[in-house]
Design an enzyme around this catalytic site. Structure first.
Site, PDB file in Angstrom:
ATOM      1  N   ARG A 148       3.883  -2.889  17.654  1.00 27.59           N
ATOM      2  CA  ARG A 148       4.763  -2.738  16.503  1.00 27.59           C
ATOM      3  C   ARG A 148       5.361  -4.241  16.127  1.00 27.59           C
ATOM      4  O   ARG A 148       6.454  -4.293  16.723  1.00 27.59           O
ATOM      5  CB  ARG A 148       5.771  -1.680  16.851  1.00 27.59           C
ATOM      6  CG  ARG A 148       6.582  -1.303  15.685  1.00 27.59           C
ATOM      7  CD  ARG A 148       7.591  -0.114  16.044  1.00 27.59           C
ATOM      8  NE  ARG A 148       7.021   1.190  16.508  1.00 27.59           N
ATOM      9  CZ  ARG A 148       6.506   2.159  15.919  1.00 27.59           C
ATOM     10  NH1 ARG A 148       6.581   1.839  14.534  1.00 27.59           N
ATOM     11  NH2 ARG A 148       5.947   3.058  16.643  1.00 27.59           N
TER      12      ARG A 148
ATOM     13  N   LYS B 170       2.439   4.496   1.424  1.00 33.62           N
ATOM     14  CA  LYS B 170       2.712   4.981   2.706  1.00 33.62           C
ATOM     15  C   LYS B 170       2.584   6.577   2.530  1.00 33.62           C
ATOM     16  O   LYS B 170       3.460   7.219   2.178  1.00 33.62           O
ATOM     17  CB  LYS B 170       4.015   4.423   3.122  1.00 33.62           C
ATOM     18  CG  LYS B 170       4.557   5.246   4.430  1.00 33.62           C
ATOM     19  CD  LYS B 170       3.731   4.542   5.824  1.00 33.62           C
ATOM     20  CE  LYS B 170       4.290   5.249   7.039  1.00 33.62           C
ATOM     21  NZ  LYS B 170       3.833   6.612   7.447  1.00 33.62           N
TER      22      LYS B 170
ATOM     23  N   GLU C 237       0.561  -1.266   0.079  1.00 28.75           N
ATOM     24  CA  GLU C 237      -0.111  -0.020   0.058  1.00 28.75           C
ATOM     25  C   GLU C 237       0.865   1.355  -0.072  1.00 28.75           C
ATOM     26  O   GLU C 237       1.950   1.413   0.398  1.00 28.75           O
ATOM     27  CB  GLU C 237      -0.927   0.181   1.384  1.00 28.75           C
ATOM     28  CG  GLU C 237      -1.649  -1.153   1.586  1.00 28.75           C
ATOM     29  CD  GLU C 237      -2.149  -1.297   2.956  1.00 28.75           C
ATOM     30  OE1 GLU C 237      -2.199  -0.338   3.602  1.00 28.75           O
ATOM     31  OE2 GLU C 237      -3.039  -2.264   3.462  1.00 28.75           O
TER      32      GLU C 237
ATOM     33  N   LYS D 141       7.002  -0.757   7.231  1.00 33.96           N
ATOM     34  CA  LYS D 141       7.236   0.180   6.044  1.00 33.96           C
ATOM     35  C   LYS D 141       8.446   0.323   5.543  1.00 33.96           C
ATOM     36  O   LYS D 141       9.478   0.338   6.161  1.00 33.96           O
ATOM     37  CB  LYS D 141       6.916   1.431   7.092  1.00 33.96           C
ATOM     38  CG  LYS D 141       7.768   1.568   8.440  1.00 33.96           C
ATOM     39  CD  LYS D 141       7.092   2.907   9.399  1.00 33.96           C
ATOM     40  CE  LYS D 141       7.946   2.857  10.507  1.00 33.96           C
ATOM     41  NZ  LYS D 141       7.126   3.656  11.428  1.00 33.96           N
TER      42      LYS D 141
ATOM     43  N   PHE E  92      -7.336   2.049   5.174  1.00 33.11           N
ATOM     44  CA  PHE E  92      -6.708   0.708   4.796  1.00 33.11           C
ATOM     45  C   PHE E  92      -6.930  -0.451   5.724  1.00 33.11           C
ATOM     46  O   PHE E  92      -6.315  -1.659   5.471  1.00 33.11           O
ATOM     47  CB  PHE E  92      -4.793   0.959   5.044  1.00 33.11           C
ATOM     48  CG  PHE E  92      -4.647   1.641   6.179  1.00 33.11           C
ATOM     49  CD1 PHE E  92      -4.598   0.861   7.421  1.00 33.11           C
ATOM     50  CD2 PHE E  92      -4.066   2.916   6.297  1.00 33.11           C
ATOM     51  CE1 PHE E  92      -4.243   1.629   8.548  1.00 33.11           C
ATOM     52  CE2 PHE E  92      -3.732   3.748   7.445  1.00 33.11           C
ATOM     53  CZ  PHE E  92      -3.813   2.704   8.606  1.00 33.11           C
TER      54      PHE E  92
ATOM     55  N   ARG F 168      -4.101   9.234  16.122  1.00 29.50           N
ATOM     56  CA  ARG F 168      -3.203   8.006  16.606  1.00 29.50           C
ATOM     57  C   ARG F 168      -3.171   8.118  17.839  1.00 29.50           C
ATOM     58  O   ARG F 168      -3.252   6.903  18.480  1.00 29.50           O
ATOM     59  CB  ARG F 168      -2.036   8.355  15.958  1.00 29.50           C
ATOM     60  CG  ARG F 168      -1.020   7.385  16.116  1.00 29.50           C
ATOM     61  CD  ARG F 168       0.540   7.854  15.844  1.00 29.50           C
ATOM     62  NE  ARG F 168       1.557   7.106  16.221  1.00 29.50           N
ATOM     63  CZ  ARG F 168       2.238   6.155  15.355  1.00 29.50           C
ATOM     64  NH1 ARG F 168       1.757   6.154  14.105  1.00 29.50           N
ATOM     65  NH2 ARG F 168       3.127   5.391  15.676  1.00 29.50           N
TER      66      ARG F 168
ATOM     67  N   GLU G 170      -5.706   6.962   6.969  1.00 29.52           N
ATOM     68  CA  GLU G 170      -4.943   8.366   6.950  1.00 29.52           C
ATOM     69  C   GLU G 170      -5.876   9.177   6.676  1.00 29.52           C
ATOM     70  O   GLU G 170      -6.797   9.021   5.478  1.00 29.52           O
ATOM     71  CB  GLU G 170      -3.615   8.231   6.138  1.00 29.52           C
ATOM     72  CG  GLU G 170      -2.784   7.195   6.552  1.00 29.52           C
ATOM     73  CD  GLU G 170      -1.703   7.696   7.482  1.00 29.52           C
ATOM     74  OE1 GLU G 170      -1.556   8.936   7.765  1.00 29.52           O
ATOM     75  OE2 GLU G 170      -0.935   6.857   8.226  1.00 29.52           O
TER      76      GLU G 170
END
Length: 502
Positions: free
Chosen positions: A366, A212, A210, A372, A295, A232, A261
């Site tokens: 994470r 970023k 996807e 990423k 997303f 966030r 986003e």
């Protein structure tokens, strides 16, 4: 419990690098707390007051000159009540009352307690009790497996609330937390990849690639006509983004929780600078319209999708918001994934996300199932000064003041600060070397002559009024010092400004 015990535990946690020792120190303290003390204590040890914003800034706190108490007397609840009153102050007379209240708190606090309060209320409390460590400590103190504690935290969105449930009610109380439309959950986070090839090799062929985007993370909740939108950090911004509310209300579903986003776009369709998007979050209206790109779908029309694989969540996303999905491609060849990264960068975005289609939504963590891949910049900057560290870095020169060279021959122009990337070896070297280049100092900072050059890795720059050059570094990290260069070889402010988006 005395507030001094919180401060002492914070210091103990900050003085060790051992994760196990940190968890044991925190768990020992948690077991000793009275039920009403759990919530404030957990919040403080995780680095912020439970009231979040209290309206008292750095200057108010650091300008206050109050002799510390000789011995500790403040209790946990007394401090929490004072902070609660500070957070509730507004209107006429609030500035004077805030100063009086802070003065009362400091007069009753020892020197160590005063220092802790200043760092707590200004966001500078770096004692090593990060959220992940504190979550593990809550599980240890309650004698519970970590998985249900993490899940409850994910669903509650508040670690202090989770801690109260775990320590007072155990598994039965934790099991009551469910995904609730209107209550934000901790967002799933991605880990950085060394490069696209590494991410593809680790995650295999069953992936989604996807764009970023350099936008602001949003979590959207809709139940009928009621819409709530969170950042966030789980701060609600619904009143500031009416265009997003209207868009979500028009989606072809009855109830939904979406992750994505949002960003402002130029007329060309390219993203505007990140801070322009963020400026909308502090105002009721704005000329810049925000565009959402979703997303993930965590919930759709009565069905909780958190434990479903990403492939199933993307199917739900296609049903819920088909016209507002982030650009993506599923199961691409390595060549197609590379082409997608090139296209993302060409379109003005940061890079791509590579995600396992088989992975559930691991909120608040994470992990490696989301990676990423971003374009990274390195620049050579001049060290203008360094601040004395806290916690484990007490007695060491840590946070660097960074400047770019003025091409017109003037003094270096400050563009940011960072303590990221500093190893123990570099910290020790700085502390020994920097005083040799000292021009002046105050209680917090040693200022240097413009002689030392450091290589900095960063994600980009943004427009900023905070620094005289009009720009600020984003996510700057120390790579290495450059003894082969002097200030004349450093990058100029024009080079730094050249990294601005667009």
């Amino acid at each position: 419990m005395l507030f001094a015990e919180i401060v002492a535990t914070s210091a103990a946690v900050g003085s060790t690098r051992s994760r196990k020792a940190k968890i044991e120190s925190l768990a020992t303290l948690l077991r000793a707390l009275a039920p009403e003390e759990i919530e404030p204590a957990v919040a403080w040890l995780a680095g912020e007051p439970r009231q979040r914003r209290i309206g008292t800034g750095w200057r108010t706190l650091t300008d206050l000159r109050v002799d510390p108490a000789d011995a500790p007397s403040l209790t946990v609840m007394a401090v929490d009540e004072m902070i609660e009153e500070l957070a509730g102050l507004s209107g006429a007379g609030s500035v004077l009352r805030r100063r009086e209240l802070v003065g009362e708190l400091f007069a009753a606090a020892t020197a160590e307690e005063q220092s802790f309060v200043i760092r707590l209320l200004t966001g500078e409390l770096r004692q090593g009790a990060l959220v992940g460590i504190m979550t593990d400590a809550v599980a240890t103190a309650a004698g519970l497996p970590i998985a249900p504690v993490r899940r409850a935290f994910m669903l509650s969105g508040a670690l202090p609330t989770t801690a109260v449930a775990a320590l007072r009610g155990g598994l039965d109380e934790l099991s009551k937390f469910e995904l609730e439309v209107g209550r934000p959950v901790q967002p799933m986070l991605a880990s950085p990849a060394e490069g696209l090839a590494d991410a593809l090799a680790e995650l295999g062929a069953d992936i989604s690639v996807e764009y970023k985007m350099d936008g602001a993370r949003i979590q959207v909740h809709r139940n009928g006509d009621e819409v709530r939108i969170f950042t966030r950090t789980l701060r609600e911004i619904t009143p500031s983004v009416p265009e997003l509310v209207s868009l979500v209300q028009a989606l072809p579903c009855e109830s939904v929780v979406l992750d994505g986003e949002t960003l402002a776009l130029a007329d060309s369709g390219r993203p505007r600078p990140f801070q322009e998007t963020m400026s909308r979050f502090g105002a009721d209206t704005g000329e810049l319209l925000l565009h959402p790109y979703f997303f993930d779908c965590l919930y759709l029309d009565g069905v909780d999708l958190l434990d479903e694989p990403l492939s199933a969540r993307l199917d739900a996303l296609e049903r819920a918001a088909p016209d507002h999905r982030i650009p993506s491609v599923q199961r691409p060849t390595d060549e197609a994934a590379t082409d997608y990264l090139v296209a993302a960068l060409r379109d003005g975005h940061e890079g791509v996300m590579v995600k396992s289609l088989a992975a559930p939504y691991a909120a608040g963590r994470r992990g490696r199932t989301w990676q990423k891949v971003k374009q990274v910049h390195t620049i050579d900057l001049i060290v203008l000064g360094a601040e004395w560290g806290y916690g484990r870095r007490t007695g060491l020169l840590s946070n660097l003041h960074l400047g770019a060279r003025d091409p017109d021959g003037g003094p270096p122009i400050m563009v940011g600060k960072t303590f990221k990337g500093l190893t123990d070896k570099l910290l020790a070297w700085q502390t020994e070397e920097f005083p040799k280049h000292e021009s002046s100092r105050d209680a917090q900072t040693v200022y240097l002559r413009p002689e030392i050059v450091v290589e900095i890795e960063l994600d980009g720059v943004q427009v900023s009024r905070r620094y005289p050059g009009g720009v600020a570094l984003r996510f700057a990290r120390v790579l290495r010092y450059r003894p082969d260069k002097d200030a004349r070889d450093a990058d100029t402010i024009d080079t730094v400004r050249g990294l601005l988006p667009g």
